[in-house]
Design an enzyme around this catalytic site. Sequence first.
Site, short mmCIF file in Angstrom:
data_model
loop_
_atom_site.label_atom_id
_atom_site.label_comp_id
_atom_site.label_asym_id
_atom_site.label_seq_id
_atom_site.Cartn_x
_atom_site.Cartn_y
_atom_site.Cartn_z
N LYS A 119 1.02 -1.21 0.01
CA LYS A 119 -0.04 0.04 -0.03
C LYS A 119 0.63 1.43 -0.07
CE LYS A 119 -2.51 2.23 3.21
NZ LYS A 119 -3.09 2.40 4.37
N ASP A 121 -7.03 0.82 0.85
CA ASP A 121 -6.97 0.97 2.27
C ASP A 121 -8.56 0.27 2.59
OD1 ASP A 121 -8.75 3.03 1.41
OD2 ASP A 121 -7.92 4.27 2.69
#
Length: 260
Positions: free
Chosen positions: A170, A188
């Site tokens: 991420k 997310d």
Amino acid sequence: MAKITRKLSPNKPSPKKASSKPPVKKTASKSKPAQPGATKKTPGSKKPKPWTEAEIYEAFSRFRKANPEPKGELEHLNPYTLLVAVVLSAQATDAGVNKATRALFAVADTPQKMLALGEEKVRDYIKTIGLYRNKARNVIALSDKLIAEFNSEVPRTRAEIESLPGAGRKTANVVLNMAFGEHTMAVDTHVFRVGNRTGMAPGNTPLDVELGLERVIPAEFMLHAHHWLILHGRYTCLARSPRCEVCLINDLCRWPEKTV
Ligand code: SF4
């Protein structure tokens, strides 16, 4: 020196939680439970009809029209401070991270200055953020590695970014997108929920949703798609009480529980 990037917020209520780590991928169990927000599979439930290309185009055209230049909400001064902010944001809110990093970045906006500051002082600056001891250690270690191996620059490849202490997929996606303009999709908790609920890219893991979104979103929207989806999840498609009545894509959304 570069200017601090301030957040752009849509005209929506301010969130309680701005960012959090996506659910962790579990692989060990045979009958693995679905991730929170993942598409529910109940006996007899029908798979939602996949979105057509025209519907996806329409949805992102609406996001673009409503917010042509969406911005992330993590304050930063340069690619290095963006990287540090993203590493600090794991399991923390963007607002909480910004509160700590404003003072930190005022004294340390390069790997050299961060190393000179030292782990103990970094810890003091970020002690309001969850897991701060570990994060302070990572910030120092990644700064050290940037100096030793990357000429003090944030590297531009996924593998190199992911090799830095505290940085995962991420983090790499956010940095590649925001600092270098690449068409990556950081998933997310908000993007994960929106991908699943809307039916745009259902998946049981963040990686499933990331790859699904990359597959369906046209290239012309990919630079900003990550932010549009985060903001949509953060301010409209809320986890507990989605605001379907004001949702821009409520006619397209496949979620059986939508309230319109
Ligand atoms: S209609 Fe409701 S559930 Fe669907 S995307 Fe919009 S807010 Fe989310």
